[in-house]
Design a protein around this motif. Structure first.
Motif, mmCIF file in Angstrom:
data_model
loop_
_atom_site.group_PDB
_atom_site.id
_atom_site.type_symbol
_atom_site.label_atom_id
_atom_site.label_comp_id
_atom_site.label_asym_id
_atom_site.label_seq_id
_atom_site.Cartn_x
_atom_site.Cartn_y
_atom_site.Cartn_z
ATOM 1 N N ASP A 191 -1.283 -5.709 -2.073
ATOM 2 C CA ASP A 191 0.114 -6.133 -1.877
ATOM 3 C C ASP A 191 1.079 -5.093 -2.431
ATOM 4 O OD1 ASP A 191 -0.513 -8.438 -0.565
ATOM 5 O OD2 ASP A 191 -0.282 -9.764 -2.310
ATOM 6 N N ARG A 235 0.577 -1.899 -2.813
ATOM 7 C CA ARG A 235 0.552 -0.728 -1.939
ATOM 8 C C ARG A 235 1.380 -0.988 -0.681
ATOM 9 N NH1 ARG A 235 -4.563 -0.630 -0.701
ATOM 10 N NH2 ARG A 235 -5.106 0.043 -2.793
ATOM 11 N N ARG A 236 1.200 -2.186 -0.099
ATOM 12 C CA ARG A 236 1.951 -2.546 1.107
ATOM 13 C C ARG A 236 3.449 -2.606 0.811
ATOM 14 N NH1 ARG A 236 4.028 -7.039 2.591
ATOM 15 N NH2 ARG A 236 2.898 -8.271 1.049
ATOM 16 N N LEU A 237 3.802 -3.201 -0.334
ATOM 17 C CA LEU A 237 5.221 -3.301 -0.697
ATOM 18 C C LEU A 237 5.833 -1.923 -0.953
ATOM 19 C CD1 LEU A 237 5.145 -6.456 -2.985
ATOM 20 C CD2 LEU A 237 6.161 -6.257 -0.714
ATOM 21 N N ARG A 238 5.071 -1.027 -1.599
ATOM 22 C CA ARG A 238 5.576 0.327 -1.819
ATOM 23 C C ARG A 238 5.836 1.034 -0.497
ATOM 24 N NH1 ARG A 238 1.236 1.776 -4.687
ATOM 25 N NH2 ARG A 238 1.138 0.383 -6.437
ATOM 26 N N GLU A 239 4.889 0.888 0.453
ATOM 27 C CA GLU A 239 5.057 1.518 1.760
ATOM 28 C C GLU A 239 6.265 0.932 2.487
ATOM 29 O OE1 GLU A 239 1.318 0.800 3.647
ATOM 30 O OE2 GLU A 239 0.280 2.370 2.501
ATOM 31 N N GLU A 240 6.414 -0.393 2.404
ATOM 32 C CA GLU A 240 7.553 -1.042 3.058
ATOM 33 C C GLU A 240 8.869 -0.588 2.421
ATOM 34 O OE1 GLU A 240 9.229 -5.524 4.075
ATOM 35 O OE2 GLU A 240 7.222 -5.281 3.247
ATOM 36 N N ALA A 241 8.883 -0.483 1.085
ATOM 37 C CA ALA A 241 10.099 -0.023 0.396
ATOM 38 C C ALA A 241 10.455 1.391 0.841
ATOM 39 C CB ALA A 241 9.902 -0.084 -1.123
ATOM 40 N N GLU A 242 9.467 2.263 0.955
ATOM 41 C CA GLU A 242 9.727 3.629 1.416
ATOM 42 C C GLU A 242 10.258 3.628 2.848
ATOM 43 O OE1 GLU A 242 9.773 6.509 -0.217
ATOM 44 O OE2 GLU A 242 9.388 5.288 -2.000
ATOM 45 N N ARG A 243 9.667 2.784 3.692
ATOM 46 C CA ARG A 243 10.103 2.703 5.086
ATOM 47 C C ARG A 243 11.554 2.200 5.148
ATOM 48 N NH1 ARG A 243 5.965 0.125 6.642
ATOM 49 N NH2 ARG A 243 6.828 -1.946 6.494
ATOM 50 N N LEU A 244 11.871 1.187 4.330
ATOM 51 C CA LEU A 244 13.237 0.651 4.314
ATOM 52 C C LEU A 244 14.231 1.669 3.771
ATOM 53 C CD1 LEU A 244 12.541 -3.004 3.142
ATOM 54 C CD2 LEU A 244 13.259 -2.250 5.411
ATOM 55 N N LYS A 245 13.835 2.417 2.744
ATOM 56 C CA LYS A 245 14.717 3.457 2.216
ATOM 57 C C LYS A 245 15.030 4.484 3.299
ATOM 58 C CE LYS A 245 13.214 3.399 -2.609
ATOM 59 N NZ LYS A 245 12.489 4.170 -3.627
#
Length: 191
Positions: A100, A102-112
């Motif tokens: 979770d 790792r997924r949240l970090r990737e999503e945060a980067e994508r949103l940034k």
């Protein structure tokens, strides 16, 4: 007086220095592997220290490497015992939490990245809209100034004409006054 050394002595000293350097590299690599908690193997140490396999098995080196391997094995056994006391559900929970995260970090980067792109587009649009407004304002100012200029030029032309007429009237008045003065002088001179 300095004694000259024989070539054999120079060669022996060079080989001894090279051997000391290689042995110190082996010991340093073993310490680095232990500190990094990476597995210590004879081949891995030889490769990392850039020395021959023979040297890592030589007396003094072999004992140091084996001692490091024993320390790592005891630490692994302690970790295994410690992890054996942790319930299996916790391990699964830990893995799920890691996934979770790792997924949240990737999503945060994508949103940034999306926010950066969106802000860039907004800045481009705001800049273009502001430029259009500014162009409209400048065009209106230009037209107003051109109208003012035309009006002032017309006024200037009218005033110039009036000035010319006033000069003409003044010249005529002066000429008339001169004639009157002459006529008066001639009549007063005859009497």
């Amino acid at each position: 007086m300095i004694q000259s050394r024989k070539p054999a002595e120079v060669l022996r000293e060079a080989r001894q220095k090279d051997s000391r350097d290689k042995r110190s590299r082996v010991l340093a690599v073993v310490d680095q592997l232990v500190a990094a908690n990476e597995p210590v193997t004879f081949s891995g140490v030889a490769r990392a220290a850039n020395v021959s396999h023979w040297l890592v098995y030589a007396d003094g080196m072999r004992e140091h490497i084996e001692a490091a391997r024993c320390r790592q094995s005891r630490a692994a056994d302690n970790d295994t015992r410690a992890s054996a006391t942790v319930p299996a559900g916790w391990k699964v929970e830990q893995r799920l939490l890691q996934q979770d995260n790792r997924r949240l970090r990737e999503e945060a980067e994508r949103l940034k990245a999306a926010v950066r792109r969106h802000l860039g587009q907004q800045l481009d649009q705001v800049g273009a809209a502001d430029l259009g407004t500014r162009i409209d304002e400048l065009t209106a100012d230009n037209q107003r100034l051109q109208t003012d200029l035309a009006r002032e030029q017309t006024l200037n032309t009218d005033l110039t004409k009036q000035l010319v007429e006033a000069h003409d009237d003044l010249a005529a008045a002066r000429a008339s006054i001169r004639q009157l003065i002459r006529a008066e002088n001639t009549t007063s001179g005859q009497s």
